[in-house]
Enzyme design. Structure first.
Site, mmCIF file in Angstrom:
data_model
loop_
_atom_site.group_PDB
_atom_site.id
_atom_site.type_symbol
_atom_site.label_atom_id
_atom_site.label_comp_id
_atom_site.label_asym_id
_atom_site.label_seq_id
_atom_site.Cartn_x
_atom_site.Cartn_y
_atom_site.Cartn_z
ATOM 1 N N SER A 112 30.759 37.662 47.715
ATOM 2 C CA SER A 112 31.167 36.995 48.955
ATOM 3 C C SER A 112 30.580 37.640 50.217
ATOM 4 O O SER A 112 30.336 36.944 51.198
ATOM 5 C CB SER A 112 32.692 36.899 49.045
ATOM 6 O OG SER A 112 33.277 38.165 49.001
ATOM 7 N N CYS B 155 36.166 31.748 42.717
ATOM 8 C CA CYS B 155 36.019 33.211 42.788
ATOM 9 C C CYS B 155 35.553 33.674 44.177
ATOM 10 O O CYS B 155 36.336 33.639 45.119
ATOM 11 C CB CYS B 155 35.124 33.682 41.648
ATOM 12 S SG CYS B 155 35.481 35.374 41.169
ATOM 13 N N HIS C 27 36.438 30.981 36.725
ATOM 14 C CA HIS C 27 35.166 30.239 36.712
ATOM 15 C C HIS C 27 35.199 29.040 35.757
ATOM 16 O O HIS C 27 34.656 29.129 34.647
ATOM 17 C CB HIS C 27 34.030 31.173 36.282
ATOM 18 C CG HIS C 27 33.679 32.219 37.283
ATOM 19 N ND1 HIS C 27 32.671 32.067 38.197
ATOM 20 C CD2 HIS C 27 34.219 33.428 37.514
ATOM 21 C CE1 HIS C 27 32.588 33.141 38.956
ATOM 22 N NE2 HIS C 27 33.521 33.994 38.563
ATOM 23 N N GLU D 285 33.364 26.576 35.708
ATOM 24 C CA GLU D 285 31.999 26.103 35.411
ATOM 25 C C GLU D 285 31.401 26.789 34.189
ATOM 26 O O GLU D 285 30.364 26.364 33.683
ATOM 27 C CB GLU D 285 31.091 26.302 36.639
ATOM 28 C CG GLU D 285 30.571 27.703 36.890
ATOM 29 C CD GLU D 285 31.594 28.662 37.520
ATOM 30 O OE1 GLU D 285 32.777 28.288 37.656
ATOM 31 O OE2 GLU D 285 31.188 29.791 37.866
HETATM 32 N N1 GLN Z 1 33.999 40.193 43.630
HETATM 33 C C1 GLN Z 1 33.330 39.117 44.235
HETATM 34 C C2 GLN Z 1 33.602 39.042 45.714
HETATM 35 O O1 GLN Z 1 34.692 39.335 46.171
HETATM 36 C C3 GLN Z 1 33.663 37.808 43.564
HETATM 37 C C4 GLN Z 1 33.269 37.812 42.116
HETATM 38 C C5 GLN Z 1 32.873 36.474 41.578
HETATM 39 O O2 GLN Z 1 32.677 35.523 42.337
HETATM 40 N N2 GLN Z 1 32.700 36.398 40.289
HETATM 41 O O3 GLN Z 1 32.726 38.671 46.394
#
Ligand code: GLN
Length: 202
Positions: free
Chosen positions: A48, A78, A163, A165
């Site tokens: 992110s 996520c 996830h 997907e």
């Molecule tokens: N840990 C990631 C984040 O906070 C997210 C992990 C993921 O999208 N699989 O950006």
């Protein structure tokens, strides 16, 4: 139906394949011009912080924010949850999150959890997922695992900390496509509107 997938970083191809499995066309969104005509938008998992930086430099922050305010159906998975939670770049859903709350990549896991969308267990893949630490009254909880909320919806925004997907079939993918269809026909989103699936083996 054309659903955009934010394609700056992360699980873009996996979401594309997942949409195609449902006979829905996906369009990679890298620049503001790619948003023209999309009927829904997916913010994929990935990293992110990297996505936040790339969103700013690509000029997508404002046009995507405008579309969210106009009611475009959006699905954050996520890292996408982090972007839409309070304090995230689009801060559109009344939840707070703690990033990477379940540990590092080696603690990735597949759980078959119950959800409001299916009478049978739903496969959920967690990879460095954020934990939803609070949710406001507008937020509809769709799934919990081990006492933690892992899927929510607020208006036209669907969030899954896992996830969907990455599995062959998830009621959450079907739910988002249903949300896009409803928005298309100008139906008001109704809490719990996504149909509950019955009897599908996992
Ligand atoms: N840990 C990631 C984040 O906070 C997210 C992990 C993921 O999208 N699989 O950006």
């Amino acid at each position: 139906m054309v659903i955009g997938i934010l394609a700056l970083q992360g699980n873009v191809r996996e979401h594309m394949t997942n949409l195609n499995r449902h006979d829905v066309q996906g369009r990679p969104v890298r620049l503001p011009a790619d948003l023209a005509g999309i009927e829904g938008l997916i913010l994929p998992g990935g990293e992110s912080t990297a996505m936040r930086n790339l969103v700013s430099s690509s000029g997508l922050e404002k046009p995507v924010g405008d579309l969210i305010r106009q009611g475009l159906p959006v699905w954050g998975t996520c890292a996408g949850v982090v972007l839409l939670a309070r304090g995230g770049i689009w801060s559109s859903v009344d939840i707070t999150v703690e990033r990477n709350a379940y540990g590092s990549q080696v603690f990735s896991r597949l759980v078959h959890g119950s959800s409001a969308l299916s009478e049978t267990p739903t496969p959920m893949v967690f990879i460095r997922s954020p934990r939803i630490t609070s949710a406001g009254r507008e937020v509809e909880v769709l799934a919990e695992v081990g006492g933690d909320v892992v899927a929510v919806r607020q208006g036209n925004i669907l969030l899954t900390t896992f996830h969907p997907e990455l599995v062959d079939h998830s009621p959450f993918t079907a739910c988002f496509i249903e949300m896009v269809s409803s928005a298309r026909s100008d139906e008001t989103p109704v809490p719990g509107h996504c149909p509950k699936e019955t009897g599908r083996a996992v």
